[in-house]
Design a protein around this motif. Structure first.
Motif, PDB file in Angstrom:
ATOM      1  N   GLU A   1       0.835  -1.209   0.000  1.00 34.33           N
ATOM      2  CA  GLU A   1       0.000   0.000   0.000  1.00 34.33           C
ATOM      3  C   GLU A   1       0.869   1.258   0.000  1.00 34.33           C
ATOM      4  O   GLU A   1       0.572   2.225  -0.710  1.00 34.33           O
ATOM      5  CB  GLU A   1      -0.954   0.004   1.194  1.00 34.33           C
TER       6      GLU A   1
ATOM      7  N   MET B   1       2.197   1.683  -3.453  1.00 38.14           N
ATOM      8  CA  MET B   1       1.153   2.133  -4.372  1.00 38.14           C
ATOM      9  C   MET B   1       0.776   3.588  -4.126  1.00 38.14           C
ATOM     10  O   MET B   1       0.476   4.319  -5.071  1.00 38.14           O
ATOM     11  CB  MET B   1      -0.078   1.231  -4.269  1.00 38.14           C
ATOM     12  N   ARG B   2       0.809   4.045  -2.901  1.00 40.70           N
ATOM     13  CA  ARG B   2       0.538   5.469  -2.629  1.00 40.70           C
ATOM     14  C   ARG B   2       1.572   6.343  -3.313  1.00 40.70           C
ATOM     15  O   ARG B   2       1.247   7.389  -3.875  1.00 40.70           O
ATOM     16  CB  ARG B   2       0.551   5.743  -1.128  1.00 40.70           C
TER      17      ARG B   2
ATOM     18  N   ARG C   1       3.302   5.543  -5.993  1.00 35.20           N
ATOM     19  CA  ARG C   1       3.030   5.486  -7.438  1.00 35.20           C
ATOM     20  C   ARG C   1       1.840   6.363  -7.807  1.00 35.20           C
ATOM     21  O   ARG C   1       1.889   7.098  -8.795  1.00 35.20           O
ATOM     22  CB  ARG C   1       2.741   4.050  -7.874  1.00 35.20           C
ATOM     23  N   ARG C   2       0.762   6.277  -7.043  1.00 36.81           N
ATOM     24  CA  ARG C   2      -0.438   7.068  -7.343  1.00 36.81           C
ATOM     25  C   ARG C   2      -0.169   8.565  -7.216  1.00 36.81           C
ATOM     26  O   ARG C   2      -0.850   9.364  -7.850  1.00 36.81           O
ATOM     27  CB  ARG C   2      -1.598   6.659  -6.435  1.00 36.81           C
TER      28      ARG C   2
ATOM     29  N   ALA D   1      -2.337  -4.527  -7.828  1.00 37.01           N
ATOM     30  CA  ALA D   1      -2.805  -3.184  -7.458  1.00 37.01           C
ATOM     31  C   ALA D   1      -2.590  -2.208  -8.607  1.00 37.01           C
ATOM     32  O   ALA D   1      -3.418  -1.315  -8.829  1.00 37.01           O
ATOM     33  CB  ALA D   1      -2.076  -2.703  -6.203  1.00 37.01           C
ATOM     34  N   THR D   2      -1.520  -2.363  -9.364  1.00 36.76           N
ATOM     35  CA  THR D   2      -1.247  -1.487 -10.502  1.00 36.76           C
ATOM     36  C   THR D   2      -2.296  -1.677 -11.581  1.00 36.76           C
ATOM     37  O   THR D   2      -2.711  -0.715 -12.234  1.00 36.76           O
ATOM     38  CB  THR D   2       0.160  -1.759 -11.067  1.00 36.76           C
TER      39      THR D   2
ATOM     40  N   ASP E   1      -5.292  -2.152 -11.195  1.00 36.11           N
ATOM     41  CA  ASP E   1      -6.512  -1.452 -10.788  1.00 36.11           C
ATOM     42  C   ASP E   1      -6.404   0.067 -10.914  1.00 36.11           C
ATOM     43  O   ASP E   1      -7.396   0.766 -10.716  1.00 36.11           O
ATOM     44  CB  ASP E   1      -6.871  -1.797  -9.337  1.00 36.11           C
ATOM     45  N   LEU E   2      -5.214   0.579 -11.225  1.00 37.59           N
ATOM     46  CA  LEU E   2      -5.047   2.028 -11.361  1.00 37.59           C
ATOM     47  C   LEU E   2      -5.763   2.527 -12.618  1.00 37.59           C
ATOM     48  O   LEU E   2      -5.803   1.829 -13.633  1.00 37.59           O
ATOM     49  CB  LEU E   2      -3.561   2.394 -11.461  1.00 37.59           C
ATOM     50  N   PRO E   3      -6.308   3.728 -12.577  1.00 37.91           N
ATOM     51  CA  PRO E   3      -6.946   4.281 -13.783  1.00 37.91           C
ATOM     52  C   PRO E   3      -5.895   4.621 -14.830  1.00 37.91           C
ATOM     53  O   PRO E   3      -4.719   4.794 -14.519  1.00 37.91           O
ATOM     54  CB  PRO E   3      -7.640   5.547 -13.268  1.00 37.91           C
TER      55      PRO E   3
ATOM     56  N   PRO F   1      -3.686   6.783 -17.341  1.00 37.43           N
ATOM     57  CA  PRO F   1      -3.150   8.135 -17.173  1.00 37.43           C
ATOM     58  C   PRO F   1      -4.006   9.158 -17.898  1.00 37.43           C
ATOM     59  O   PRO F   1      -4.481   8.907 -19.004  1.00 37.43           O
ATOM     60  CB  PRO F   1      -1.756   8.053 -17.812  1.00 37.43           C
TER      61      PRO F   1
END
Length: 125
Positions: free
Chosen positions: A35, A38-39, A41-42, A82-83, A85-87, A89
């Motif tokens: 997590e 991922m934070r 990265r986001r 988790a990646t 699931d990212l929207p 770009p």
């Protein structure tokens, strides 16, 4: 991260973690390494997998290279899931499969010189 300094967390990683709201060891423990990764990265940073291993090593109080291979694979699989699931770009289309186009010569043209000047007379042997 704030004091005391955690193992494997250098100035750049600490700055990234602070900017995503992870300021203490307790914050990192609550979030977990995936997590936290991922934070970062986001937030738009581009960390390598070494950050993921470093976060795990920080929580285990060992050097990031001592994180067992099985655990590394688990971390990478979780991060990849988790990646996914990212929207996509913003401002750019989502990546799509790469395709290859092969241009074949016309068999009738295969014998001719593709670099020859079409206005020049043909060579006679």
């Amino acid at each position: 991260m704030s004091t005391p300094k955690m193992r494997n967390i250098g100035p750049k990683s600490a700055a990234w973690l602070r900017q995503v709201g992870l300021r203490t060891r307790e914050d990192l423990e609550a979030a977990g390494p995936v997590e936290a990764f991922m934070r970062v990265r986001r937030a738009g940073f581009r960390p390598s997998l070494n950050l993921l291993y470093a976060l795990e090593g920080a929580l285990l109080d060992c050097h990031w290279q001592e994180v067992p291979d099985d655990r590394r694979r688990q971390l990478v699989e979780a991060a990849e899931a988790a990646t996914a699931d990212l929207p996509a770009p913003r401002g750019r289309p989502a990546a799509s499969p790469v395709t290859t186009t092969v241009h074949r010569e016309d068999p009738a043209d295969a014998e001719s010189d593709p670099y020859a000047d079409p206005a020049a007379p043909a060579d006679e042997d």
